[in-house]
Design a protein around this motif. Sequence first.
Motif, PDB file in Angstrom:
ATOM      1  N   CYS A 178      -0.401  34.981  14.292  1.00 42.74           N
ATOM      2  CA  CYS A 178      -0.328  36.409  14.632  1.00 42.74           C
ATOM      3  C   CYS A 178       0.969  37.016  14.098  1.00 42.74           C
ATOM      4  N   GLU A 179       2.054  36.266  14.191  1.00 41.40           N
ATOM      5  CA  GLU A 179       3.334  36.754  13.681  1.00 41.40           C
ATOM      6  C   GLU A 179       3.274  36.956  12.168  1.00 41.40           C
ATOM      7  N   GLN A 227       1.347  39.989  11.462  1.00 43.77           N
ATOM      8  CA  GLN A 227       2.225  41.125  11.746  1.00 43.77           C
ATOM      9  C   GLN A 227       3.179  41.365  10.576  1.00 43.77           C
ATOM     10  N   ALA A 244       1.283  43.063   7.973  1.00 41.39           N
ATOM     11  CA  ALA A 244       1.079  44.465   8.347  1.00 41.39           C
ATOM     12  C   ALA A 244       2.344  45.285   8.104  1.00 41.39           C
ATOM     13  N   ASP A 245       3.495  44.740   8.485  1.00 37.62           N
ATOM     14  CA  ASP A 245       4.762  45.452   8.297  1.00 37.62           C
ATOM     15  C   ASP A 245       5.038  45.725   6.824  1.00 37.62           C
ATOM     16  N   GLU A 251       1.254  47.626  15.157  1.00 39.76           N
ATOM     17  CA  GLU A 251       1.460  46.371  15.884  1.00 39.76           C
ATOM     18  C   GLU A 251       0.155  45.590  15.951  1.00 39.76           C
ATOM     19  N   VAL A 252       0.218  44.313  15.604  1.00 40.56           N
ATOM     20  CA  VAL A 252      -0.936  43.431  15.721  1.00 40.56           C
ATOM     21  C   VAL A 252      -1.070  43.024  17.184  1.00 40.56           C
ATOM     22  N   VAL A 299      -8.768  41.744  13.219  1.00 37.79           N
ATOM     23  CA  VAL A 299      -7.424  42.056  13.719  1.00 37.79           C
ATOM     24  C   VAL A 299      -7.464  43.357  14.507  1.00 37.79           C
ATOM     25  N   ILE A 307      -5.378  46.360  16.031  1.00 41.06           N
ATOM     26  CA  ILE A 307      -4.122  47.013  15.659  1.00 41.06           C
ATOM     27  C   ILE A 307      -3.836  48.177  16.608  1.00 41.06           C
ATOM     28  N   ALA A 344       2.882  50.776  16.970  1.00 40.68           N
ATOM     29  CA  ALA A 344       4.039  50.024  17.449  1.00 40.68           C
ATOM     30  C   ALA A 344       4.776  50.824  18.507  1.00 40.68           C
TER      31      ALA A 344
END
Length: 292
Positions: free
Chosen positions: A66-67, A70, A73-74, A83-84, A270, A272, A275
């Motif tokens: 997951c990180e 993320q 995604a970032d 944010e995931v 995923v 989303i 954030a």
Amino acid sequence: MCVYNTDQVYPEYLVLYQRLHGGESAPRLMPEAPFLLELPLYWKNVDRNPAMEAFREHWIVKPRICELIQLLADETASGAALEVLSARRVEDSGLWLQYVAFKQAVHEKLRLSGQQRCTPPQDLARSLGNGSLWAALDAERLEARDLSVAVNELLLWHGTSREAAESIAERGFEISERSTHGRRYGPGVYLAEDLSKSISYCPDKAGPKYVLLCRAVCGQIFYTEKGWHDEAGEEAARGDKHCVLANPGKQGPREYILLQSAQVYPEYIVEIGEASQPDVTPKQTRVYALTL
């Protein structure tokens, strides 16, 4: 050496060899050899034969994966921070076999043509500079390390509704002339490098958005810089291309339009959200006494 417990041994490599005599050359391994090593090593079903034993399972991914999603995604969202919230990996033998068969067909066509690889997208248009990102994904065994550069296999996003994401994970993508989306460059599966672009295809309502993180075999690419080119898919097919890369006005965001559903494997669903903003309100410092 002799061991007495089978748990002491792990068969990590399969080695094929043949004795050669009198200057004989080694025979070329036949492509139809029944090896089943094409399943990703991190799949729960890696020990199963997808051609003989069907499976369709969704697995909640580990926090570290997951990180990494993320991080992806970032690095790829051009708009607001995202944010995931959760992610599930799709392990589907039927969809996977279709995908692998398409990839093998593109590899074989390359071999017969004498080419080493398909023209990479960065030779057609400026690409996102995520070299360090892919290195991080590779090191952590997210699927990036298994991508085939020769056939332009990429990780790309697809934004949709929750219901559609679940349906695609069950049956794969459906390409229709009557689709409400995906008409700007002709019928196909619309994917993007830019997560914000994919999010724009999600339903415009409050709450989490749903995207698919997909493997995609882009193969030979038809490139267009037009803002609207609804015959691009037909022109690509006539030119023996596998997908359209649209880069409107050379400004992006770029989209990949895959002409066949078998070119895409929806590997992660995923969830989303926007954030959350960090709380910057000054807080009173608390001092604790540690008693031994």
